[in-house]
Write an enzyme that holds these catalytic residues in place. Structure first.
Site, mmCIF file in Angstrom:
data_model
loop_
_atom_site.group_PDB
_atom_site.id
_atom_site.type_symbol
_atom_site.label_atom_id
_atom_site.label_comp_id
_atom_site.label_asym_id
_atom_site.label_seq_id
_atom_site.Cartn_x
_atom_site.Cartn_y
_atom_site.Cartn_z
ATOM 1 C CG ASP A 94 39.695 32.240 30.787
ATOM 2 O OD1 ASP A 94 40.724 31.585 30.545
ATOM 3 O OD2 ASP A 94 38.750 31.806 31.463
ATOM 4 C CE LYS A 156 35.097 31.604 31.730
ATOM 5 N NZ LYS A 156 36.225 32.399 32.256
ATOM 6 C CE LYS A 186 37.421 28.640 33.268
ATOM 7 N NZ LYS A 186 38.497 29.662 33.414
#
Length: 226
Positions: A94, A156, A186
């Site tokens: 990430d 995300k 996400k």
């Protein structure tokens, strides 16, 4: 759709990225992932080799974060950190983009950084932490579309820290409008209950980042905020 506890656990990337986390806590995180069947263990890069070894014979994914939580590292620094994490055993990364550049309208620099990040990840899954709560509607649209164009595997909503904000149905629904077969969603930030998790999955999230994974699947009250 009716979600079981196993369904929810299988979407959670159980997270411990606080700077004070010690080896005992990281081992506990790994044990919790194995016990409850979480999708992944999200840890700081320094713990990746240890976690990769602990989880080597399991189906739990080893995850880490780069450029976290500030995002101000130069693209080359992020690229090197990504390659190092993958070499150490990370399967999913990430990454925080340069939110200051996004807010400043440095669009070409942002696009170049995103392309550098995706290239550095190689075959590893790469997700972008968009920090949508820190952006205007126009900047949200720009960064989200730029991430999809660059080839990120996941978009995300937030790092769960700083100005990134908490996951909610409205934000996940916004991201779902940009999702493609190649780029999924996400959700992270403030996910604390089973009901929170179900709402976000129904809004279009495929994965959930949460430090309260155990509390979510057991119904206990926790203090995690990631």
């Amino acid at each position: 759709m009716t979600y079981t506890t196993d369904d929810i656990a299988g979407r959670i990337q159980h997270t411990e990225v606080t700077p004070t986390a010690d080896r005992e806590r990281i081992d506990e995180l790994c044990d919790e992932c194995l016990e409850y069947g979480f999708d992944g263990a999200m840890v700081q890069p320094c713990w990746v080799p240890h976690v990769a070894e602990r989880l080597a014979d399991s189906e739990v994914t080893v995850c880490t974060a780069v450029g976290f939580p500030m995002g101000g590292d130069r693209p080359l620094t992020k690229a090197v950190a990504i390659r190092d994490a993958v070499a150490a055993g990370a399967e999913e990364i990430d990454v925080m983009p340069n939110i200051g550049f996004v807010r400043s309208g440095n669009d070409q620099a942002v696009r170049e950084e995103l392309e550098t990040i995706v290239d550095a990840a190689g075959d590893a899954t790469v997700k972008i932490m968009l920090e949508l709560a820190a952006l205007s509607p126009e900047r949200r649209e720009f960064l989200t579309q730029a991430a999809v164009d660059a080839g990120f595997d996941y978009i995300k909503n937030s790092s769960g820290w700083g100005a990134g904000g908490k996951a909610d149905v409205e934000t996940v629904s916004f991201l779902s409008e940009y999702a493609t077969p190649e780029t999924k969603v996400k959700a992270s930030g403030g996910i604390k209950t089973f009901e929170d998790a179900v709402e976000l999955l129904e809004a279009g999230a495929e994965l959930l980042g949460a430090s309260s994974g155990v509390e979510i699947v057991t119904g206990e009250v926790g203090e995690g905020e990631y």
